[in-house]
Write a protein that holds these residues in place. Structure first.
Motif, mmCIF file in Angstrom:
data_model
loop_
_atom_site.group_PDB
_atom_site.id
_atom_site.type_symbol
_atom_site.label_atom_id
_atom_site.label_comp_id
_atom_site.label_asym_id
_atom_site.label_seq_id
_atom_site.Cartn_x
_atom_site.Cartn_y
_atom_site.Cartn_z
ATOM 1 N N LYS A 46 0.840 -1.208 0.000
ATOM 2 C CA LYS A 46 0.000 0.000 0.000
ATOM 3 C C LYS A 46 0.873 1.255 0.000
ATOM 4 C CE LYS A 46 -3.606 -2.479 2.490
ATOM 5 N NZ LYS A 46 -4.362 -2.659 3.728
ATOM 6 N N SER A 155 -6.217 -17.246 8.983
ATOM 7 C CA SER A 155 -5.064 -17.915 8.373
ATOM 8 C C SER A 155 -4.011 -16.930 7.873
ATOM 9 C CB SER A 155 -5.541 -18.776 7.187
ATOM 10 O OG SER A 155 -6.298 -17.976 6.289
ATOM 11 N N GLY A 157 -1.398 -13.315 8.117
ATOM 12 C CA GLY A 157 -0.285 -12.933 8.989
ATOM 13 C C GLY A 157 -0.773 -12.492 10.359
ATOM 14 N N SER A 178 -10.841 -19.921 4.800
ATOM 15 C CA SER A 178 -11.403 -20.792 3.760
ATOM 16 C C SER A 178 -11.327 -22.249 4.217
ATOM 17 C CB SER A 178 -10.649 -20.607 2.437
ATOM 18 O OG SER A 178 -9.318 -21.032 2.597
ATOM 19 N N ARG A 180 -9.878 -24.701 2.933
ATOM 20 C CA ARG A 180 -8.547 -25.325 2.820
ATOM 21 C C ARG A 180 -7.677 -25.013 4.034
ATOM 22 N NH1 ARG A 180 -4.059 -22.220 0.804
ATOM 23 N NH2 ARG A 180 -4.763 -20.065 0.758
ATOM 24 N N ASN A 181 -7.992 -23.935 4.763
ATOM 25 C CA ASN A 181 -7.177 -23.564 5.923
ATOM 26 C C ASN A 181 -7.836 -23.910 7.259
ATOM 27 O OD1 ASN A 181 -4.848 -22.444 4.727
ATOM 28 N ND2 ASN A 181 -5.979 -20.587 4.191
ATOM 29 N N TYR A 196 -15.490 -19.270 5.072
ATOM 30 C CA TYR A 196 -16.218 -18.235 4.337
ATOM 31 C C TYR A 196 -16.663 -18.698 2.956
ATOM 32 C CZ TYR A 196 -11.924 -17.026 1.728
ATOM 33 O OH TYR A 196 -10.815 -17.061 0.926
ATOM 34 N N ARG A 278 -9.835 1.754 15.383
ATOM 35 C CA ARG A 278 -9.155 1.564 14.087
ATOM 36 C C ARG A 278 -7.852 2.350 14.197
ATOM 37 N NH1 ARG A 278 -5.788 0.727 10.280
ATOM 38 N NH2 ARG A 278 -6.570 0.644 8.153
ATOM 39 N N THR A 281 -0.401 0.474 13.715
ATOM 40 C CA THR A 281 0.509 -0.162 14.660
ATOM 41 C C THR A 281 1.756 0.707 14.831
ATOM 42 O OG1 THR A 281 -0.321 -2.232 13.794
ATOM 43 C CG2 THR A 281 1.674 -2.357 15.127
ATOM 44 N N ARG A 324 -3.387 -14.693 -0.488
ATOM 45 C CA ARG A 324 -3.608 -16.117 -0.187
ATOM 46 C C ARG A 324 -2.570 -16.678 0.776
ATOM 47 N NH1 ARG A 324 -7.738 -15.128 -2.617
ATOM 48 N NH2 ARG A 324 -8.342 -15.123 -0.459
ATOM 49 N N ALA A 325 -1.680 -15.835 1.291
ATOM 50 C CA ALA A 325 -0.613 -16.367 2.155
ATOM 51 C C ALA A 325 -1.203 -16.977 3.421
ATOM 52 C CB ALA A 325 0.363 -15.258 2.522
HETATM 53 N N1 LIG Z 1 -2.621 -1.530 12.241
HETATM 54 C C1 LIG Z 1 -2.864 -1.674 10.956
HETATM 55 O O1 LIG Z 1 -3.366 -0.757 10.342
HETATM 56 C C2 LIG Z 1 -2.614 -2.975 10.263
HETATM 57 C C3 LIG Z 1 -1.661 -3.862 10.751
HETATM 58 C C4 LIG Z 1 -1.500 -5.093 10.112
HETATM 59 C C5 LIG Z 1 -2.302 -5.405 9.000
HETATM 60 N N2 LIG Z 1 -3.220 -4.492 8.559
HETATM 61 C C6 LIG Z 1 -4.115 -4.818 7.432
HETATM 62 O O2 LIG Z 1 -4.887 -5.934 7.821
HETATM 63 C C7 LIG Z 1 -5.161 -6.753 6.677
HETATM 64 C C8 LIG Z 1 -4.719 -8.187 6.954
HETATM 65 O O3 LIG Z 1 -3.300 -8.236 7.100
HETATM 66 P P1 LIG Z 1 -2.546 -9.626 7.059
HETATM 67 O O4 LIG Z 1 -1.095 -9.357 7.165
HETATM 68 O O5 LIG Z 1 -3.149 -10.583 8.010
HETATM 69 O O6 LIG Z 1 -2.903 -10.063 5.563
HETATM 70 P P2 LIG Z 1 -2.565 -11.426 4.775
HETATM 71 O O7 LIG Z 1 -1.615 -12.243 5.579
HETATM 72 O O8 LIG Z 1 -2.191 -11.062 3.398
HETATM 73 O O9 LIG Z 1 -3.994 -12.160 4.732
HETATM 74 C C9 LIG Z 1 -4.111 -13.241 3.864
HETATM 75 C C10 LIG Z 1 -5.131 -14.205 4.447
HETATM 76 O O10 LIG Z 1 -6.442 -13.636 4.374
HETATM 77 C C11 LIG Z 1 -7.359 -14.709 4.171
HETATM 78 N N3 LIG Z 1 -8.595 -14.184 3.582
HETATM 79 C C12 LIG Z 1 -8.720 -13.531 2.414
HETATM 80 N N4 LIG Z 1 -10.016 -13.188 2.217
HETATM 81 C C13 LIG Z 1 -10.720 -13.624 3.298
HETATM 82 C C14 LIG Z 1 -12.102 -13.588 3.689
HETATM 83 N N5 LIG Z 1 -13.027 -13.008 2.926
HETATM 84 N N6 LIG Z 1 -12.448 -14.117 4.888
HETATM 85 C C15 LIG Z 1 -11.529 -14.711 5.682
HETATM 86 N N7 LIG Z 1 -10.208 -14.802 5.344
HETATM 87 C C16 LIG Z 1 -9.804 -14.264 4.173
HETATM 88 C C17 LIG Z 1 -6.599 -15.618 3.217
HETATM 89 O O11 LIG Z 1 -7.060 -16.941 3.348
HETATM 90 P P3 LIG Z 1 -7.514 -17.776 2.034
HETATM 91 O O12 LIG Z 1 -6.305 -17.862 1.144
HETATM 92 O O13 LIG Z 1 -7.931 -19.065 2.606
HETATM 93 O O14 LIG Z 1 -8.628 -16.971 1.430
HETATM 94 C C18 LIG Z 1 -5.145 -15.501 3.692
HETATM 95 O O15 LIG Z 1 -4.761 -16.549 4.578
HETATM 96 C C19 LIG Z 1 -4.426 -6.079 5.500
HETATM 97 O O16 LIG Z 1 -5.343 -5.227 4.837
HETATM 98 C C20 LIG Z 1 -3.369 -5.231 6.189
HETATM 99 O O17 LIG Z 1 -2.955 -4.124 5.432
HETATM 100 C C21 LIG Z 1 -3.385 -3.279 9.161
#
Ligand SMILES: NC(=O)c1ccc[n+]([C@@H]2O[C@H](COP(=O)([O-])OP(=O)(O)OC[C@H]3O[C@@H](n4cnc5c(N)ncnc54)[C@H](OP(=O)(O)O)[C@@H]3O)[C@@H](O)[C@H]2O)c1
Length: 339
Positions: A46, A155, A157, A178, A180-181, A196, A278, A281, A324-325
């Motif tokens: 982003k 599933s 990060g 999902s 698969r996870n 989901y 909201r 970090t 998808r990670a």
């Molecule tokens: N303080 C902050 O502002 C802050 C801090 C950290 C992160 N964030 C934001 O938070 C979000 C998540 O971060 P992250 O690092 O956890 O992302 P990530 O690791 O890229 O999340 C990927 C995971 O999301 C799952 N996923 C995708 N669509 C989904 C749905 N509709 N329902 C449930 N699971 C779903 C995927 O599973 P499948 O492959 O099985 O779909 C995959 O395992 C991002 O937008 C990030 O920018 C904000």
């Protein structure tokens, strides 16, 4: 030394390139760290795209990356907690970044001793996601043992850390992911998993003390329908809360834009007697130290989706961008890859 530099805003595959840059010397309160591994976060993408320009204007060109682990090489005069040779992990701040490099200088209060049970890749996977969970679920929502929590994207990060944190704290945790996870997320400690791709969590009658929203958009407002009386929505993807403008030092115009965008969510929270958070970090050495302790105690384990060589950072960025990670995407130095 080499560093992955963001030259201008745009598609990360086009605007990030590997450059020779000067070797840094630490300031008085900084440690100079040889970076053995770094991890990718969606915010890296982003920032590169310029999607956060209104809240964080970067001084371009800049080396991207928040999360790193490695070895202290030198310390500024005022540094008291570290000495050369210490193994550390860190989370940089939004203006400095700098983790996608062979080395960097970071404020001592962003750095902690790395978990002893981890290699550098595992240590680098922890800081941003771990701090996000602590600063959201503990510092803001104040979740306690025995309370209930819904974690979206269990599933991912942040989700893999959040599910493990909740289990460790005695919080009853349900997660969405999902099919698969599903088994994997259960193995991290989720009492219940809602797939989901098979079921809409909104159709269920379960209610929670807190919803941790990683999805944003319609999911943020929908989270309030899932709360018990007095519950909280902790979001890292929805519209800003009332404190957000102060956190990013917003001027008058940005404050108006935030209020306009956030009003439906603020109204929903206030009319229902709920709390809404909201936040962005922030770095925090003390909390990183706690995280290291939980990992060394075996209460939380790093979850790594994939590892890439430092030279293949763009492939790592693409893997993170896929959405998808399962856990974290890590890049590591050639020396580390060879061991
Ligand atoms: N303080 C902050 O502002 C802050 C801090 C950290 C992160 N964030 C934001 O938070 C979000 C998540 O971060 P992250 O690092 O956890 O992302 P990530 O690791 O890229 O999340 C990927 C995971 O999301 C799952 N996923 C995708 N669509 C989904 C749905 N509709 N329902 C449930 N699971 C779903 C995927 O599973 P499948 O492959 O099985 O779909 C995959 O395992 C991002 O937008 C990030 O920018 C904000």
């Amino acid at each position: 030394m080499q560093a992955w530099m963001l030259e201008r805003y745009g598609d990360p595959q086009q605007v990030v390139s590997l450059r020779d840059v000067g070797s840094p010397a630490p300031g008085r309160e900084e440690v100079h760290v040889r970076i053995d591994a770094a991890s990718i976060n969606p915010i890296d993408l982003k920032l590169a795209q310029g999607a956060l320009r209104s809240v964080q204007r970067l001084a371009l060109p800049i080396c991207l990356g928040f999360d790193a682990a490695g070895e202290v090489r030198a310390c500024g005069d005022a540094v008291s907690r570290f000495r050369p040779g210490d193994r550390v992990f860190l989370r940089s701040d939004r203006a400095t970044l700098g983790a996608f490099a062979e080395a960097g200088c970071f404020r001592e209060d962003w750095v902690a001793a790395a978990p002893q049970s981890c290699d550098a890749g595992e240590a680098a996977s922890l800081p941003l996601v771990g701090l996000t969970v602590v600063q959201g679920l503990r510092e803001r929502a104040g979740l306690q043992s025995g309370q209930s929590l819904l974690v979206h994207a269990g599933s991912g990060g942040v989700g893999t850390f959040a599910v493990q944190y909740a289990r460790m704290m005695g919080i009853r945790v349900t997660a969405t992911c999902s099919r698969r996870n599903a088994e994997f997320v259960e193995s991290l400690g989720a009492e219940k998993v809602i797939c989901y791709d098979e079921q809409d969590y909104r159709s269920l009658s379960d209610r929670y003390d807190c919803v941790f929203d990683m999805l944003g958009e319609a999911h943020t407002l929908a989270a309030f329908d899932l709360l018990r009386p007095g519950g909280s929505v902790v979001s890292i993807a929805g519209p800003p809360d009332r404190q957000f403008a102060d956190q990013v030092g917003a001027g008058w115009l940005l404050r108006q834009a935030i209020a306009f965008k956030s009003r439906p969510v603020w109204r929903r929270a206030e009319s229902g007697g709920y709390r809404y958070f909201r936040y962005l970090t922030e770095p925090h050495a003390g909390q990183l130290g706690e995280i290291a302790g939980w990992v060394d105690a075996g209460d939380i384990r790093p979850v790594i989706d994939s590892r890439f060589a430092f030279a293949d950072l763009k492939q790592a960025l693409a893997r993170c961008a896929s959405g998808r990670a399962r856990g974290k995407v890590v890049v590591q130095s050639a020396e580390m890859a060879a061991t």
